[in-house]
Design a protein around this motif. Sequence first.
Motif, PDB file in Angstrom:
ATOM      1  N   THR A 111      -5.782  -5.137  10.738  1.00 26.05           N
ATOM      2  CA  THR A 111      -6.186  -4.496   9.487  1.00 26.05           C
ATOM      3  C   THR A 111      -5.602  -3.086   9.372  1.00 26.05           C
ATOM      4  N   ILE A 112      -5.652  -2.354  10.476  1.00 28.86           N
ATOM      5  CA  ILE A 112      -5.212  -0.952  10.436  1.00 28.86           C
ATOM      6  C   ILE A 112      -3.693  -0.857  10.214  1.00 28.86           C
TER       7      ILE A 112
ATOM      8  N   HIS B  92      -5.566 -16.129  17.812  1.00 34.78           N
ATOM      9  CA  HIS B  92      -5.278 -16.948  18.996  1.00 34.78           C
ATOM     10  C   HIS B  92      -3.962 -17.709  18.856  1.00 34.78           C
TER      11      HIS B  92
ATOM     12  N   SER C 298      -8.697  -0.189  23.682  1.00 30.93           N
ATOM     13  CA  SER C 298      -9.821   0.313  22.900  1.00 30.93           C
ATOM     14  C   SER C 298      -9.943  -0.314  21.517  1.00 30.93           C
TER      15      SER C 298
ATOM     16  N   ARG D 219      -2.365  -1.515   6.665  1.00 32.50           N
ATOM     17  CA  ARG D 219      -2.417  -0.414   5.690  1.00 32.50           C
ATOM     18  C   ARG D 219      -1.185   0.479   5.769  1.00 32.50           C
TER      19      ARG D 219
ATOM     20  N   HIS E 165      -9.825  -3.869  19.130  1.00 33.38           N
ATOM     21  CA  HIS E 165      -9.765  -5.323  19.035  1.00 33.38           C
ATOM     22  C   HIS E 165      -8.567  -5.730  18.153  1.00 33.38           C
TER      23      HIS E 165
ATOM     24  N   HIS F 277      -8.130  -7.773  15.813  1.00 31.70           N
ATOM     25  CA  HIS F 277      -8.351  -7.910  14.363  1.00 31.70           C
ATOM     26  C   HIS F 277      -8.448  -6.570  13.663  1.00 31.70           C
ATOM     27  N   ASP F 278      -9.059  -5.627  14.352  1.00 34.93           N
ATOM     28  CA  ASP F 278      -9.111  -4.275  13.774  1.00 34.93           C
ATOM     29  C   ASP F 278      -7.697  -3.714  13.703  1.00 34.93           C
TER      30      ASP F 278
ATOM     31  N   ASP G   1      -6.432   6.288  17.646  1.00 40.94           N
ATOM     32  CA  ASP G   1      -7.103   7.533  17.261  1.00 40.94           C
ATOM     33  C   ASP G   1      -8.404   7.258  16.508  1.00 40.94           C
ATOM     34  N   ILE G   2      -8.388   6.233  15.665  1.00 34.27           N
ATOM     35  CA  ILE G   2      -9.604   5.894  14.924  1.00 34.27           C
ATOM     36  C   ILE G   2     -10.727   5.533  15.890  1.00 34.27           C
ATOM     37  N   PHE G   3     -10.364   4.831  16.947  1.00 37.23           N
ATOM     38  CA  PHE G   3     -11.386   4.363  17.891  1.00 37.23           C
ATOM     39  C   PHE G   3     -11.568   5.298  19.082  1.00 37.23           C
ATOM     40  N   ALA G   4     -10.884   6.437  19.053  1.00 40.74           N
ATOM     41  CA  ALA G   4     -10.978   7.363  20.198  1.00 40.74           C
ATOM     42  C   ALA G   4     -12.385   7.955  20.298  1.00 40.74           C
TER      43      ALA G   4
ATOM     44  N   TYR H 263       0.843  -1.213   0.000  1.00 41.62           N
ATOM     45  CA  TYR H 263       0.000   0.000   0.000  1.00 41.62           C
ATOM     46  C   TYR H 263       0.874   1.257   0.000  1.00 41.62           C
TER      47      TYR H 263
END
Lengths: 405, 151
Positions: free
Chosen positions: A348-349, A361, A340, A352, A342, A344-345, A402-405, A19
């Motif tokens: 993915t983040i 697991h 804050s 990128r 998970h 898996h998120d 920051d995305i999940f803030a 990317y």
Amino acid sequence: MMDIAKIRADFPILSQQIYGKELAYLDNAATTQKPQCVIDAISHYYAFDNANVHRGVHALSERATAEYEGARKIIAGFFNARSEREVIFTRGTTEAINLIASSWGGANIRSGDEVLITHMEHHSNIVPWQMLCEHVGATLKVAPINDAGELIMHEFEALLSERTKLVGVVHMSNALGTINPIEAIIEKSHAVGAKVLIDGAQAAAHLAVDVQALDCDFYVTSAHKMYGPTGIGVLIGKEDILESMPPYQGGGDMIRMVTFEKTEYNDLPYKFEAGTPHISGANGFGKAIEYIQNIGFEAISTREKELLAYATSKAEAFDGLRQIGTAREKACVLSFVLDSVHPHDLGTIVDRDGIAIRAGHHCAMPVMQFFKVPATARASFSIYNTEAEVDALFVALKKAQDIFA
Amino acid sequence: MFDLRDLYMQVIVDHNKAPRNFGVLKEYNHDADGYNPLCGDKLHVYVHVNDDEIIEDISFEGEGCAISVASASLMTETLKGKPIADFPDSFERFQHMVTSDINEEPDEEKLGKLAVLAGVREFPSRIKCAVLCWHTLKSAVEDSHEIAKTE
């Protein structure tokens, strides 16, 4: 002092962008990347020497056999096996453990006997024993771990008894990075008459292993976690034990003489290598080991400790991060969860940003259950990783927060 | 280039932080488990279908990534009060949206808020997170007693 730039140049896959960002490959506990010499050994075999082993009298077959057996010799030397007869090629760690459970376990473990493993095993050192125990009516015992992810030695010792027939222990945990005190484990297990299997899938690229000094009965590992190809691994066992074991699979190469009435089995190690083997894989495995030998474990260990210390200090200073696995003796693995986000998120983040980590697991669900997390994020390091890659990881973690803030 | 914010849109972040219809229903006549063993996402869906065949109430509980939690939250919000007979169409529409070609615009009129999840198409490994709740609900309304999986 290791020349990281030179080492990185040996691994063609590392010099690419993902990317539009520099690749930071931090998923080495899942599989390591392959140096050019390993890639070349595999393609050279197919381009010039491809033939079946142990059967032809023609030149190509003789070359293929020499390379395949040459790899076995390199591996025997690397692990200090007593002879090449103790070195059995398998598809990997998982098949090696299944071989032992099925062949040795099937012949030696009876109803009422016990198999002892630890809470930090990955699935391949749990499930084959569960299957065996269910089949013969034996009991699977599990030695507990503490909050740091270390084996609780006195509890392990308390579980050992004359009923214990086999002890299966991971040398280095892929989910936690913990290095187990296998010398003490082997000694104490032998004292009650148990055989010991050491699962070296995670350890063999990072720690020097001398099977004679350890006196372990079985040591197993996979090439792909030590810069070699997938689909090949090794079981190193004591010759007298291997000699006493029935074959695992029947077929070509494992026989000396076949009639419809009776088959006479081949000598070690071929008795356990039915069918045409993964010849190019073995060649690549041999090259990978030579690659490790050329760098040397002293340099590897110093460098990997340095990098883990750097990553750990960053992790400790990072708000909202909880490390999973803080054993005093650990290597190469930084497993963690963020308050804050998970895992898996997170996976993915950071992907990128070109950063490859594992989220999940780690094929060790009981470890996740112990720490009461559904999954963790795991960055795992190797000889070619840099401080800059660790920095990039922590920048990306901040971005995720920051995305999940 | 595709931006992370196209996946983690504010609506998704909000629904993850404060999932709607979260918890067990007092009264329900269908329920099912959903589990993706590889990622460890676990859901349980509860549905109460009344005598008029309307989804009178629906809820979920469990744990998972932002995509799976937000998707379950949005699903329950969208389906509450709708006829159960419409569920197969809704299921197909959602399934189509998350697996269709990236250039195909989602039908926002029909999908409503669910259209915010169209971004998962760009992240193939995450599609299963978005559809787990839908498969779990399908399992519940069909009373299949099988644990739904999307891996």
